[in-house]
Every structure is written in C-alpha cells, then in structure tokens.
Design an enzyme around this catalytic site. Structure first.
Site, PDB file in Angstrom:
ATOM      1  N   ARG A   1       0.869  -1.178   0.000  1.00 23.02           N
ATOM      2  CA  ARG A   1       0.000   0.000   0.000  1.00 23.02           C
ATOM      3  C   ARG A   1       0.906   1.228   0.000  1.00 23.02           C
ATOM      4  NH1 ARG A   1      -1.971  -3.579   3.959  1.00 23.02           N
ATOM      5  NH2 ARG A   1      -4.064  -4.411   3.512  1.00 23.02           N
TER       6      ARG A   1
ATOM      7  N   LYS B   1      -2.343  -2.961   7.803  1.00 23.10           N
ATOM      8  CA  LYS B   1      -3.594  -2.656   8.488  1.00 23.10           C
ATOM      9  C   LYS B   1      -3.772  -3.554   9.710  1.00 23.10           C
ATOM     10  CE  LYS B   1      -6.403  -0.798   4.703  1.00 23.10           C
ATOM     11  NZ  LYS B   1      -7.637  -0.977   3.914  1.00 23.10           N
TER      12      LYS B   1
ATOM     13  N   HIS C   1      -2.632   2.726  -6.062  1.00 24.76           N
ATOM     14  CA  HIS C   1      -3.162   1.489  -5.473  1.00 24.76           C
ATOM     15  C   HIS C   1      -3.426   0.438  -6.550  1.00 24.76           C
ATOM     16  CE1 HIS C   1      -4.556  -0.553  -1.898  1.00 24.76           C
ATOM     17  NE2 HIS C   1      -5.641  -0.948  -2.542  1.00 24.76           N
TER      18      HIS C   1
ATOM     19  N   ARG D   1      -0.766  -2.137  -6.746  1.00 27.33           N
ATOM     20  CA  ARG D   1      -0.903  -3.243  -5.778  1.00 27.33           C
ATOM     21  C   ARG D   1      -1.876  -4.294  -6.327  1.00 27.33           C
ATOM     22  NH1 ARG D   1      -1.042  -4.826  -0.149  1.00 27.33           N
ATOM     23  NH2 ARG D   1      -3.151  -5.292   0.589  1.00 27.33           N
TER      24      ARG D   1
ATOM     25  N   HIS E   1      -3.646  -9.543   3.758  1.00 28.28           N
ATOM     26  CA  HIS E   1      -5.090  -9.605   3.988  1.00 28.28           C
ATOM     27  C   HIS E   1      -5.396 -10.490   5.190  1.00 28.28           C
ATOM     28  CE1 HIS E   1      -6.093  -8.602  -0.494  1.00 28.28           C
ATOM     29  NE2 HIS E   1      -5.850  -7.522   0.226  1.00 28.28           N
TER      30      HIS E   1
ATOM     31  N   TYR F   1      -9.547 -11.287  -6.534  1.00 29.19           N
ATOM     32  CA  TYR F   1      -8.642 -11.273  -7.684  1.00 29.19           C
ATOM     33  C   TYR F   1      -8.898 -12.445  -8.619  1.00 29.19           C
ATOM     34  CZ  TYR F   1      -6.269  -7.549  -5.251  1.00 29.19           C
ATOM     35  OH  TYR F   1      -5.994  -6.355  -4.628  1.00 29.19           O
TER      36      TYR F   1
END
Length: 329
Positions: A168, A193, A261, A264, A287, A296
């Site tokens: 990110r 995150k 982004h 990514r 994730h 994806y």
C-alpha cells in the site's frame, strides 16, 4: 432552513442534545474524519425527519426506545424510493446503529431493533489493475515528467515498491532509512492494516530502483526517519505520489483507474495469472481474510472472458462481429 435548524425541528430537545453528544464522542474519542461526521449527521437527520412524519410529531428519546425493525425498513424503503443507492443506505443504517448504540450504552434505550435490520447488499466493485506492460512503463524512471532527476527516481522507486512488493502507498512511505530495500535485501518486514506484520520478498529491480533514488537524492534519510523525502527534505506526502501518477497516466493515455493502489492490484492479479496460489498472495498482501484476496480470481476470470470474447469465433459472433470462415474438422 439550515441543516442544524432542520434537525431541531425534527426532534425533541433531548434527542438534539444526544445527537450533539454522540457527534462529539465520534470526533474526539473515535477521531472520525469531518466528512464522516457530516455524513452521519445527515443520515440521522433524515431518519428523524422520517420519524416526525411517521409518528406525527418530532420524536423524543422515549420514542426511539419503542422503535421496531419495521420502522427502520420503512425508512430504508422511503430512501430507496427517493433514489438512494445501496451504498448510501448501508452507510445510513451504519450511522443510525452507531447513534442508537451510543444511547443504549448510556442506558437510554434498547437498540436491538436496529441490529435486526439487514443492510442492503452491496455490489462488490472489482479491482482495476493495469496491464503488465503499462505497469512496467509506469515504474520506469525514464518515464518521469519531473525536471529534477532525483524526484523522477524517487517516484519510480515508490511505484516500483507498490508493483514489485504489493505494498500500500502508506506502507511504502512508512519505510525508514534503516529499512531501505537496497540491492542485496531479500525481504521486507511490513506492518500493515490492523498492526499485522508480514514479510515480503524484494525483487532485485526494487533494490536497484531504491539505490538509484538514494544516489541522486540531495538529502540523506535518517536511519529512523522516512526513506522517501519531499522536495524540501521532509516526509513525502501520499498526495505527491498520487499527483505524479496522475501526470504519468495522462502522458501515457491510461484511464483514471491507473492509480498508485492499482499497482498493488496489478501485483496480485499478475501473480495469480502467473500461477501463484491464493494463500501465498493473501500473505504477501497482508489480507486478514482469504475472501478479500479471492476478489482477484474474479478479476482474472473477467480478463479471460474478455479475451474469449475478443479472440474466439463464437465470442466475436456474440459481440456482433462476423468471424472469418474456418475450415471444418
């Protein structure tokens, strides 16, 4: 009538005071953004206006305690008839639940009814990666439009990290001088995150791009300071990277979806297309849930279907294009 005046008309004084206290709580303790607070206040105001018409008088806190799931469904139905989309309805319901939950924690009401209402289903938007050849052009320092070579090299290094490591933009800009992935660096430890830490492999091209930036940079990053610096030597702002990307995509004729982004997204999509397994890609992206990474596979499926429609005789026929005759057998 101003928004604040409309809120006063559509609720009793005890509700107006509670709304103000709730917003203060969200702003000072939860530190929500001003735009989020404005949206939440607007959603609550719309609900109170609905209740005023629904109940025949501005509601008091005692009225909020007697609400049923049917009342909330009626509000959502009215908003839908007024043209509100599912995303707006879901955000509105979230704001209402936050406000009523605030009142419940104070012991003013029972907010069970709001929790019993199902939020509208949102159509999941697919990520929009750029093609591999476009990504390689974007991360090429020679494609930069900056007069200062070191700034072009810096931007190229940042974009190479996004595409080469799947970072990110906030993760790339959080790297320090000590953690710079220079040639010979094999892995990067990234905190993403939720404070989740992951290791990502560093391709040689990433180390080369960072080394090129450091060789040209007129400033020396401090070991514990930011690796990527702005034109005056301070921390590099994400907005500068976004602006640089906007200039590049304009010069290269790429769509608005070609954002930092998107690199990514390209990292994940191109790994999947090259045979990478979903679990590994999940770990590389950081994730928390595999379901987040599974989007994806839908991108890859959409790409394959588009290729089929373009290249296959039946696809061309379905699209209204007459294929060349093909031999039998």
């Amino acid at each position: 009538m101003t928004d604040a005046a409309a809120l006063l008309v559509c609720a009793r004084p005890d509700v107006n005071a509670a709304v103000s206290q709730w917003l203060d709580h969200l702003g000072s303790e939860r530190r929500l953004a001003d735009k989020t607070l404005v949206a939440y206040e607007r959603d609550v105001r719309q609900f109170l206006r609905f209740l005023t018409m629904h109940l025949g008088a501005p509601p008091a806190i005692s009225d909020l305690d007697r609400l049923s799931p049917r009342d909330f469904r009626g509000f959502l139905a009215e908003r839908r008839r007024a043209g509100a989309e599912s995303r707006s309805l879901a955000r509105g319901l979230s704001g209402l639940r936050s406000f009523l939950g605030f009142l419940e924690r104070r012991g003013d009401i029972d907010a069970t009814a709001a929790g019993a209402v199902r939020a509208p289903r949102l159509k999941r938007a697919l990520p929009k990666p750029v093609r591999a050849d476009e990504a390689l052009t974007l991360v090429d320092a020679d494609s930069g439009l900056d007069a200062e070579p070191w700034i072009a090299a810096r931007n190229a290094a940042v974009l190479t990290l996004l595409y080469g490591c799947g970072l990110r933009i906030s993760e790339a800009l959080s790297l320090t001088g000590r953690s710079a992935p220079t040639p010979g660096t094999e892995t990067l430890r990234i905190t993403g995150k939720g404070g989740r830490t992951r290791l990502v492999p560093v391709l040689p091209v990433v180390g080369e791009a960072v080394a090129a930036y450091l060789a040209l940079c007129p400033f020396t990053p401090e070991p514990e300071g930011p690796l990527f610096l702005g034109a005056r030597g301070g921390p590099l702002s994400p907005r500068i990277v976004q602006y640089a990307m906007a200039r590049l995509r304009g010069a290269l004729g790429l769509p608005d979806s070609a954002t930092p982004h998107a690199l990514r997204h390209s990292f994940a999509t191109h790994l999947l297309a090259g045979g990478g397994d979903l679990r590994t890609i999940q770990e590389l992206l950081g994730h928390a849930s595999l379901s987040t990474t599974q989007v994806y596979t839908e991108v890859d499926e959409a790409r394959l279907l588009a290729a089929y429609d373009t290249a296959h005789p039946r696809g061309r026929r379905a699209a209204g294009r007459t294929p060349k005759s093909v031999g039998s057998g």
